[in-house]
Design an enzyme around this catalytic site. Structure first.
Site, PDB file in Angstrom:
ATOM      1  N   PRO A  38       0.514  -0.912   0.059  1.00 45.66           N
ATOM      2  CA  PRO A  38       0.538   0.236  -0.363  1.00 45.66           C
ATOM      3  C   PRO A  38       1.019   0.926   0.188  1.00 45.66           C
ATOM      4  O   PRO A  38       1.758   1.230   0.533  1.00 45.66           O
ATOM      5  CB  PRO A  38      -0.698  -0.203   0.852  1.00 45.66           C
ATOM      6  CG  PRO A  38      -0.822  -1.319   1.491  1.00 45.66           C
ATOM      7  CD  PRO A  38       0.835  -1.772   1.175  1.00 45.66           C
ATOM      8  N   TYR A 196      -0.581   5.545  13.230  1.00 53.18           N
ATOM      9  CA  TYR A 196      -2.174   5.571  12.886  1.00 53.18           C
ATOM     10  C   TYR A 196      -3.407   4.973  14.571  1.00 53.18           C
ATOM     11  O   TYR A 196      -2.572   4.396  14.798  1.00 53.18           O
ATOM     12  CB  TYR A 196      -2.013   5.106  11.096  1.00 53.18           C
ATOM     13  CG  TYR A 196      -1.837   5.374  10.533  1.00 53.18           C
ATOM     14  CD1 TYR A 196      -1.434   7.212  10.693  1.00 53.18           C
ATOM     15  CD2 TYR A 196      -1.028   5.186   9.305  1.00 53.18           C
ATOM     16  CE1 TYR A 196      -0.827   7.646   9.757  1.00 53.18           C
ATOM     17  CE2 TYR A 196       0.071   5.887   8.249  1.00 53.18           C
ATOM     18  CZ  TYR A 196      -0.047   6.977   8.382  1.00 53.18           C
ATOM     19  OH  TYR A 196       0.526   7.678   7.627  1.00 53.18           O
ATOM     20  N   ARG A 338       8.029   1.506  -2.794  1.00 58.65           N
ATOM     21  CA  ARG A 338       9.645   2.619  -3.441  1.00 58.65           C
ATOM     22  C   ARG A 338       9.888   1.727  -4.955  1.00 58.65           C
ATOM     23  O   ARG A 338      10.385   2.501  -5.918  1.00 58.65           O
ATOM     24  CB  ARG A 338      10.423   3.307  -2.775  1.00 58.65           C
ATOM     25  CG  ARG A 338       9.971   4.678  -1.823  1.00 58.65           C
ATOM     26  CD  ARG A 338      11.305   4.747  -1.114  1.00 58.65           C
ATOM     27  NE  ARG A 338      10.221   5.464  -0.374  1.00 58.65           N
ATOM     28  CZ  ARG A 338      10.178   6.020   1.104  1.00 58.65           C
ATOM     29  NH1 ARG A 338       9.697   4.626   1.743  1.00 58.65           N
ATOM     30  NH2 ARG A 338       9.485   6.811   1.910  1.00 58.65           N
TER      31      ARG A 338
END
Length: 369
Positions: A38, A196, A338
């Site tokens: 993700p 998060y 990446r």
């Protein structure tokens, strides 16, 4: 003299690289061990997917990833990292997401979705707009967390969630999971990492509550346990469930690898199939020893101590490196971010490097050799 017959299947199995060996996950079979991680695109309006997401995710499917995850997809408007995050908090989000999953599945890959709530790290500007909190008069919103502790000196101070607020979050994950199924996704990942909301509850640094959701290890993991339970109520047992965790916070007195092993032992008995092993994100300013594969040891330790399948992440950039991770039993999947932004066709190139003859898209066959 009796003839000796050679088992060609055995020879092919021996020759096959682990990176390009299949992996069965419940009713699914991943064609290889390369997963598109993700990756936030910050390219949505009101949570809607659009042509950018179709091309971005579709290209990774064409490029050979066996499993392609959406970016962190918010289960509620206030759960977005930024105003430009992808969302799945309303039925109107489903049709375009279904277009994307249909495309991914038509090109021999599997579509996964990462469900997320940003907690105290919500309402931030996109990276190319300087990050930092978005004021409410510019489209921002109040943020929430387990305790009224901001992530950094420049972050918004979160409102401490009360029990009703926690139950709404759990329900938001449940309804988002149902929508994910309707949108055609075949894998769900619960985002419990990177500072998060769920990670904030796990960590004693960001969670100083004194009720049943704070204090002891058992209380701090309660939100994640309840989210997993409610997601599994609607997510079919024949489909895999991943959980992404930050295996360590790289901070004294913070969430540790020992905590992670203890947590995963519990998750393993709750129909969780794969632990996506990342690190960090919840403690501002910590020193992280970045180097190729720096997070792989955490995947290895969790895998060996719990027996669960793991995905390794973190500066994995080469085919030989990915192959070695699997060969040494450090992970069952390599989850690339990446490197797949730099090269969406990394799996096709990696196969050639490792001597594997894999299927290319018919439209690209003439470029294979």
């Amino acid at each position: 003299m009796a003839k000796k017959f050679i088992n060609l299947h055995t020879i092919n199995t021996i020759k096959m690289s682990l990176l390009f060996s299949p992996l069965k996950l419940r009713s699914l079979v991943l064609k290889n061990r390369i997963v598109t991680s993700p990756m936030c695109q910050y390219s949505s309006t009101d949570g809607f997917a659009n042509d950018w997401h179709l091309v971005h995710l579709g290209t990774r499917a064409i490029g050979g990833s066996s499993l392609v995850f959406s970016e962190a997809t918010a289960v509620s408007p206030e759960g977005r990292i930024s105003p430009a995050d992808l969302g799945i908090w309303k039925d109107e989000h489903i049709p375009f997401l279904k277009r994307i999953t249909d495309f991914i599945h038509a090109h021999d890959s599997i579509a996964g979705i990462q469900l997320a709530h940003a907690g105290r790290k919500a309402s931030e500007h996109e990276p190319w707009n300087g990050r930092g909190p978005v004021p409410e008069d510019e489209g921002g919103w109040p943020v929430v967390g387990p305790s009224a502790i901001p992530f950094s000196s420049r972050s918004k101070t979160p409102l401490e969630l009360d029990n009703d607020g926690i139950q709404r979050v759990i329900e938001d994950f449940k309804v988002a999971t149902q929508r994910s199924l309707e949108a055609g996704f075949k894998v769900v990942e619960i985002h419990a990492a990177h500072g998060y909301l769920i990670h904030e509850f796990l960590s004693p640094i960001s969670n100083t509550r004194t009720d049943e959701y704070g204090g002891s290890f058992e209380n701090r993991i309660r939100l994640l346990i309840e989210v997993v339970k409610t997601v599994r109520q609607v997510w079919p047992l024949e489909l895999p469930l991943f959980v992404r965790i930050s295996a360590t916070e790289w901070a004294d007195q913070g969430w540790s690898i020992d905590d992670s092993v203890r947590l995963v032992d519990i998750l393993k008995g709750m129909e969780v199939d794969v632990i996506d092993c990342s690190t960090g994100g919840n403690v501002n300013g910590v020193s992280i020893p970045l180097s190729p594969g720096y997070q792989v040891p955490f995947s290895e330790e969790i895998r060996k101590k719990t027996g669960i399948l793991t995905g390794a992440v973190g500066l994995i950039t080469e085919a030989a490196q990915a192959e070695e991770i699997l060969k040494e039993g450090k992970a069952d999947l390599v989850i690339l971010a990446r490197q797949l932004l730099r090269d969406p066709y990394f799996p096709l190139h990696a196969a050639k490097e490792l001597g594997e003859d894999i299927k290319w898209p018919l439209q690209y066959e003439r470029a294979k050799s």
